[in-house]
Scaffold this motif. Structure first.
Motif, PDB file in Angstrom:
ATOM      1  N   PHE A  65      23.095  71.280  42.440  1.00 53.23           N
ATOM      2  CA  PHE A  65      21.652  71.129  42.537  1.00 53.23           C
ATOM      3  C   PHE A  65      21.251  69.689  42.823  1.00 53.23           C
ATOM      4  CE2 PHE A  65      21.870  75.176  40.588  1.00 53.23           C
ATOM      5  CZ  PHE A  65      20.628  75.785  40.641  1.00 53.23           C
ATOM      6  N   GLU A  66      22.215  68.777  42.757  1.00 52.16           N
ATOM      7  CA  GLU A  66      21.885  67.357  42.843  1.00 52.16           C
ATOM      8  C   GLU A  66      21.114  67.015  44.114  1.00 52.16           C
ATOM      9  OE1 GLU A  66      22.061  65.240  40.466  1.00 52.16           O
ATOM     10  OE2 GLU A  66      22.942  66.772  39.187  1.00 52.16           O
ATOM     11  N   SER A  67      21.458  67.656  45.213  1.00 52.97           N
ATOM     12  CA  SER A  67      20.804  67.324  46.482  1.00 52.97           C
ATOM     13  C   SER A  67      19.327  67.704  46.498  1.00 52.97           C
ATOM     14  CB  SER A  67      21.524  68.019  47.650  1.00 52.97           C
ATOM     15  OG  SER A  67      21.462  69.434  47.502  1.00 52.97           O
ATOM     16  N   TYR A  68      18.900  68.529  45.520  1.00 57.39           N
ATOM     17  CA  TYR A  68      17.505  68.958  45.487  1.00 57.39           C
ATOM     18  C   TYR A  68      16.612  67.959  44.745  1.00 57.39           C
ATOM     19  CZ  TYR A  68      19.382  73.508  46.885  1.00 57.39           C
ATOM     20  OH  TYR A  68      20.012  74.517  47.548  1.00 57.39           O
ATOM     21  N   GLY A  69      17.228  67.011  44.050  1.00 58.55           N
ATOM     22  CA  GLY A  69      16.460  65.977  43.376  1.00 58.55           C
ATOM     23  C   GLY A  69      15.680  66.444  42.164  1.00 58.55           C
ATOM     24  N   LEU A  70      16.238  67.382  41.404  1.00 57.63           N
ATOM     25  CA  LEU A  70      15.556  67.845  40.195  1.00 57.63           C
ATOM     26  C   LEU A  70      15.607  66.777  39.113  1.00 57.63           C
ATOM     27  CD1 LEU A  70      16.788  71.548  39.831  1.00 57.63           C
ATOM     28  CD2 LEU A  70      14.725  70.706  40.955  1.00 57.63           C
ATOM     29  N   THR A  71      14.510  66.611  38.401  1.00 59.23           N
ATOM     30  CA  THR A  71      14.468  65.673  37.278  1.00 59.23           C
ATOM     31  C   THR A  71      15.116  66.332  36.058  1.00 59.23           C
ATOM     32  OG1 THR A  71      12.350  66.468  36.430  1.00 59.23           O
ATOM     33  CG2 THR A  71      12.292  64.772  38.156  1.00 59.23           C
ATOM     34  N   PRO A  72      15.463  65.564  35.021  1.00 58.39           N
ATOM     35  CA  PRO A  72      16.046  66.151  33.810  1.00 58.39           C
ATOM     36  C   PRO A  72      15.173  67.260  33.204  1.00 58.39           C
ATOM     37  CG  PRO A  72      16.371  63.786  33.780  1.00 58.39           C
ATOM     38  CD  PRO A  72      15.475  64.077  34.952  1.00 58.39           C
ATOM     39  N   THR A  73      13.869  67.042  33.165  1.00 58.79           N
ATOM     40  CA  THR A  73      12.986  68.062  32.595  1.00 58.79           C
ATOM     41  C   THR A  73      12.969  69.305  33.473  1.00 58.79           C
ATOM     42  OG1 THR A  73      11.575  66.375  31.584  1.00 58.79           O
ATOM     43  CG2 THR A  73      10.648  68.583  31.817  1.00 58.79           C
ATOM     44  N   GLU A  74      12.956  69.104  34.780  1.00 63.61           N
ATOM     45  CA  GLU A  74      12.972  70.254  35.701  1.00 63.61           C
ATOM     46  C   GLU A  74      14.254  71.063  35.522  1.00 63.61           C
ATOM     47  OE1 GLU A  74      10.206  68.349  39.267  1.00 63.61           O
ATOM     48  OE2 GLU A  74      12.400  68.256  39.402  1.00 63.61           O
ATOM     49  N   LYS A  75      15.364  70.403  35.266  1.00 64.90           N
ATOM     50  CA  LYS A  75      16.621  71.106  35.020  1.00 64.90           C
ATOM     51  C   LYS A  75      16.525  71.940  33.742  1.00 64.90           C
ATOM     52  CE  LYS A  75      19.609  67.753  37.363  1.00 64.90           C
ATOM     53  NZ  LYS A  75      20.718  66.784  37.212  1.00 64.90           N
TER      54      LYS A  75
END
Length: 228
Positions: free
Chosen positions: A164-174
């Motif tokens: 998922f790293e390429s999608y740029g999710l923040t810690p909270t979004e994860k």
């Protein structure tokens, strides 16, 4: 008051479900039908319901076709599918036809009541055990079978977000993604992460935008697809 229509070909289940649901003061059963055709006529005859609790395997007209017809007749009505573990193809088609989620037939009555309230609030409801089996069905035209898709996944459970790293999710979004994959509603996610429901909805909208997905169900399926 949430108006509920029960659709099941078994008269005993219809009556039992009616008794269970009406124990909750927030629910009112407005009708009971034996198949998808009867449910469709319920709406075309001018009657209404907020949520349809729909069996998926029925003679004459299945829950899959019934869902499509009901959503055409009453777009704002939520359809919640009742299913078993071996109904993968039915589930996918029902979701494509506008169902808001699905429940397993063997879950406790209070989970059914909560599920009705969840979809009535505009949330999607997905059981994580079934989500695992639906990997490969993220895109409507996908022809990849669940078993084949699972064989293609090699990512370790220790970090299901590595891809998922390429999608740029923040810690909270994860964290929100994980809670969605566990089948939690917006309200439940907000409580667990100490957020407001409005903030939770905003996070989900941002996640959908980043992942290029349409709804909560696809988020959960994508999450389980990236697990070993």
């Amino acid at each position: 008051m949430i108006r509920v229509l029960i659709v099941d070909d078994d008269p005993f289940i219809r009556e039992s479900m009616k008794m269970i649901l009406e124990l909750d003061p927030e629910l009112r059963v407005v009708g009971a039908c034996g198949d998808g055709n009867e449910a469709h006529r319920f709406f075309t005859d001018g009657q209404t319901a907020d949520v349809v609790l729909m069996d998926i395997r029925m003679p004459n007209c299945s829950g899959v076709e019934g869902t499509l017809n009901i959503k055409r007749a009453s777009p704002d009505t939520r359809v919640l599918i009742l299913t078993t573990f071996d109904d993968d193809d039915y589930i996918v088609e029902a979701l494509r036809n506008g169902a808001s989620g699905y429940l397993l037939k063997n879950i406790p009555p209070d989970r059914i009541v909560q599920g009705i309230k969840t979809v009535h609030q505009g949330n999607w409801l997905i059981h994580p055990d079934i989500a695992r089996k639906l990997t490969g069905w993220i895109h409507p035209q996908s022809s990849v079978q669940p078993e084949a898709a699972l064989e293609q996944v090699t990512q370790s459970r220790k970090d299901p977000f590595a891809r998922f790293e390429s999608y740029g999710l923040t810690p909270t979004e994860k964290q929100v993604v994980e809670k969605i994959a566990e089948g939690l509603s917006n309200k439940e996610i907000a409580q667990e992460l100490f957020l407001s429901e409005g903030t939770t909805k905003n996070y989900i909208s941002e996640i959908l935008s980043k992942l290029g997905l349409r709804d909560r169900t696809q988020i959960a399926i994508l999450y389980w697809k990236h697990e070993d």
